[in-house]
Design a protein around this motif. Structure first.
Motif, PDB file in Angstrom:
ATOM      1  N   ILE A   1       6.123  -8.943  10.573  1.00 55.85           N
ATOM      2  CA  ILE A   1       4.788  -9.543  10.429  1.00 55.85           C
ATOM      3  C   ILE A   1       3.677  -8.489  10.483  1.00 55.85           C
ATOM      4  O   ILE A   1       2.555  -8.782  10.872  1.00 55.85           O
ATOM      5  N   HIS A   2       3.994  -7.287  10.052  1.00 50.94           N
ATOM      6  CA  HIS A   2       2.954  -6.266   9.973  1.00 50.94           C
ATOM      7  C   HIS A   2       1.956  -6.603   8.865  1.00 50.94           C
ATOM      8  O   HIS A   2       2.272  -7.278   7.910  1.00 50.94           O
ATOM      9  N   ARG A   3       0.755  -6.061   9.024  1.00 54.72           N
ATOM     10  CA  ARG A   3      -0.316  -6.093   8.018  1.00 54.72           C
ATOM     11  C   ARG A   3      -0.780  -7.510   7.684  1.00 54.72           C
ATOM     12  O   ARG A   3      -1.090  -7.838   6.547  1.00 54.72           O
ATOM     13  N   ARG A   4      -0.814  -8.357   8.739  1.00 52.46           N
ATOM     14  CA  ARG A   4      -1.377  -9.704   8.549  1.00 52.46           C
ATOM     15  C   ARG A   4      -2.533  -9.951   9.508  1.00 52.46           C
ATOM     16  O   ARG A   4      -2.869 -11.091   9.797  1.00 52.46           O
ATOM     17  N   GLY A   5      -3.060  -8.869  10.045  1.00 55.08           N
ATOM     18  CA  GLY A   5      -4.225  -9.002  10.919  1.00 55.08           C
ATOM     19  C   GLY A   5      -3.904  -9.261  12.382  1.00 55.08           C
ATOM     20  O   GLY A   5      -4.810  -9.388  13.202  1.00 55.08           O
TER      21      GLY A   5
ATOM     22  N   GLY B   1      -4.641   3.332  11.510  1.00 51.73           N
ATOM     23  CA  GLY B   1      -5.518   2.404  10.795  1.00 51.73           C
ATOM     24  C   GLY B   1      -6.088   1.325  11.688  1.00 51.73           C
ATOM     25  O   GLY B   1      -7.294   1.055  11.655  1.00 51.73           O
ATOM     26  N   VAL B   2      -5.262   0.722  12.508  1.00 53.55           N
ATOM     27  CA  VAL B   2      -5.760  -0.379  13.344  1.00 53.55           C
ATOM     28  C   VAL B   2      -6.701   0.151  14.430  1.00 53.55           C
ATOM     29  O   VAL B   2      -7.689  -0.499  14.779  1.00 53.55           O
ATOM     30  N   HIS B   3      -6.425   1.346  14.930  1.00 48.63           N
ATOM     31  CA  HIS B   3      -7.340   1.916  15.928  1.00 48.63           C
ATOM     32  C   HIS B   3      -8.682   2.305  15.278  1.00 48.63           C
ATOM     33  O   HIS B   3      -9.744   2.080  15.854  1.00 48.63           O
TER      34      HIS B   3
HETATM   35  C1  LIG Z   1       0.231  -0.623  14.497  1.00 49.15           C
HETATM   36  C2  LIG Z   1       0.384  -2.129  14.396  1.00 49.15           C
HETATM   37  C3  LIG Z   1       0.222  -2.741  15.768  1.00 49.15           C
HETATM   38  C4  LIG Z   1      -0.735  -2.642  13.459  1.00 49.15           C
HETATM   39  O1  LIG Z   1      -0.718  -4.042  13.442  1.00 49.15           O
HETATM   40  P1  LIG Z   1      -0.801  -4.872  12.078  1.00 49.15           P
HETATM   41  O2  LIG Z   1      -0.875  -6.324  12.400  1.00 49.15           O
HETATM   42  O3  LIG Z   1       0.302  -4.438  11.194  1.00 49.15           O
HETATM   43  O4  LIG Z   1      -2.163  -4.372  11.464  1.00 49.15           O
HETATM   44  P2  LIG Z   1      -3.325  -5.299  10.878  1.00 49.15           P
HETATM   45  O5  LIG Z   1      -2.798  -6.161   9.797  1.00 49.15           O
HETATM   46  O6  LIG Z   1      -4.017  -5.991  12.007  1.00 49.15           O
HETATM   47  O7  LIG Z   1      -4.291  -4.196  10.251  1.00 49.15           O
HETATM   48  C5  LIG Z   1      -5.631  -4.051  10.648  1.00 49.15           C
HETATM   49  C6  LIG Z   1      -6.206  -2.861   9.901  1.00 49.15           C
HETATM   50  O8  LIG Z   1      -5.550  -1.675  10.306  1.00 49.15           O
HETATM   51  C7  LIG Z   1      -5.361  -0.828   9.162  1.00 49.15           C
HETATM   52  N1  LIG Z   1      -3.935  -0.732   8.842  1.00 49.15           N
HETATM   53  C8  LIG Z   1      -2.934  -1.500   9.310  1.00 49.15           C
HETATM   54  N2  LIG Z   1      -1.738  -1.077   8.829  1.00 49.15           N
HETATM   55  C9  LIG Z   1      -2.012  -0.030   8.038  1.00 49.15           C
HETATM   56  C10 LIG Z   1      -1.197   0.834   7.253  1.00 49.15           C
HETATM   57  N3  LIG Z   1       0.133   0.697   7.213  1.00 49.15           N
HETATM   58  N4  LIG Z   1      -1.806   1.823   6.556  1.00 49.15           N
HETATM   59  C11 LIG Z   1      -3.142   1.990   6.605  1.00 49.15           C
HETATM   60  N5  LIG Z   1      -3.972   1.196   7.337  1.00 49.15           N
HETATM   61  C12 LIG Z   1      -3.414   0.209   8.037  1.00 49.15           C
HETATM   62  C13 LIG Z   1      -6.137  -1.482   8.029  1.00 49.15           C
HETATM   63  O9  LIG Z   1      -7.495  -1.064   8.101  1.00 49.15           O
HETATM   64  C14 LIG Z   1      -6.022  -2.921   8.411  1.00 49.15           C
HETATM   65  O10 LIG Z   1      -7.020  -3.734   7.836  1.00 49.15           O
HETATM   66  P3  LIG Z   1      -6.788  -4.336   6.347  1.00 49.15           P
HETATM   67  O11 LIG Z   1      -5.413  -4.934   6.303  1.00 49.15           O
HETATM   68  O12 LIG Z   1      -7.893  -5.362   6.228  1.00 49.15           O
HETATM   69  O13 LIG Z   1      -6.923  -3.173   5.420  1.00 49.15           O
HETATM   70  C15 LIG Z   1       1.755  -2.525  13.783  1.00 49.15           C
HETATM   71  O14 LIG Z   1       1.853  -1.964  12.499  1.00 49.15           O
HETATM   72  C16 LIG Z   1       2.933  -2.072  14.615  1.00 49.15           C
HETATM   73  O15 LIG Z   1       3.368  -2.797  15.509  1.00 49.15           O
HETATM   74  N6  LIG Z   1       3.485  -0.876  14.304  1.00 49.15           N
HETATM   75  C17 LIG Z   1       4.654  -0.327  14.973  1.00 49.15           C
HETATM   76  C18 LIG Z   1       4.367   0.036  16.419  1.00 49.15           C
HETATM   77  C19 LIG Z   1       3.166   0.929  16.549  1.00 49.15           C
HETATM   78  O16 LIG Z   1       2.969   1.876  15.814  1.00 49.15           O
HETATM   79  N7  LIG Z   1       2.364   0.623  17.591  1.00 49.15           N
HETATM   80  C20 LIG Z   1       1.193   1.390  17.954  1.00 49.15           C
HETATM   81  C21 LIG Z   1       1.568   2.298  19.088  1.00 49.15           C
HETATM   82  S1  LIG Z   1       0.225   3.406  19.511  1.00 49.15           S
END
Ligand SMILES: CC(C)(COP(=O)(O)OP(=O)(O)OC[C@H]1O[C@@H](n2cnc3c(N)ncnc32)[C@H](O)[C@@H]1OP(=O)(O)O)[C@@H](O)C(=O)NCCC(=O)NCCS
Length: 176
Positions: free
Chosen positions: A94-98, A133-135
């Protein structure tokens, strides 16, 4: 916006949290742990955060835990007491769904409500575009990279340091 409901985690969520983190340890480079902690260890970590008054959140989707986020002490020495370090992990499906964004915004609010002034993300692997990206999207700025400080899956890994002020940040001195 995500369709996930964000709420405080309870002990009943920990088997799902343990499973999500296990996948990240075994297959990902965001964490530098090499052996997945079992439920007992994750429960000890959860209790330590609860005892310290830190926020620990889960994102619920379709009745299951889709992800989690928490904040904990950045470093133990007392002058760091207004600074937290955050963690956020989702199920890969469920990545990249906000949902990560939604979890992080709520976590930031919870930390601000508790009076913390700085949040630090120590991101494993400079290739971790999702985490960087999310940070970035939640107001963190890039501090810098520690090159080649981890060894996992037979390769050297960087850590990326990002930081965000919370509440009044450094513009005032807390009274407590
Ligand atoms: C990092 C993580 C928590 C992000 O959560 P997510 O739900 O996938 O991300 P979101 O959909 O909320 O993304 C929010 C924004 O972050 C950025 N973003 C998210 N994934 C990205 C990617 N793969 N590449 C570039 N930007 C990205 C974008 O700006 C995005 O907004 P947009 O979709 O409107 O462009 C998730 O990918 C994850 O669990 N990753 C593996 C574990 C990890 O790395 N945890 C962090 C440890 S420090």
């Amino acid at each position: 916006m995500s369709s996930a409901e964000i709420r405080p985690a309870t002990a009943a969520d920990l088997p799902a949290v343990t499973e999500i983190y296990e996948h990240a340890v075994l297959y990902g480079t965001a964490t530098f742990e090499l052996i997945p902690p079992d439920l007992g260890e994750m429960s000890r970590r959860f209790k330590a955060l609860m005892d310290g008054g830190f926020p620990y959140l889960v994102a619920m989707r379709d009745g299951t835990v889709a992800g989690y986020a928490y904040a904990g002490p950045y470093r133990p020495r007392p002058a760091y007491r207004f600074t937290v370090e955050n963690s956020v992990y989702l199920r890969p499906s469920i990545h990249r769904r906000g949902i990560g964004l939604h979890l992080m915004l709520r976590l930031i609010g919870e930390c601000e409500a508790r009076g913390y002034r700085q949040m630090i993300a120590v991101i494993g692997d400079s290739a971790n575009a999702g985490s960087i990206g999310v940070h970035t999207k939640t107001g963190f700025r890039m501090i810098g990279t520690h090159p080649d400080v981890g060894l996992k899956f037979g390769r050297w890994l960087d850590t990326v340091m990002m930081q965000r002020p919370l509440g009044e940040g450094a513009t005032t001195i807390p009274t407590s």
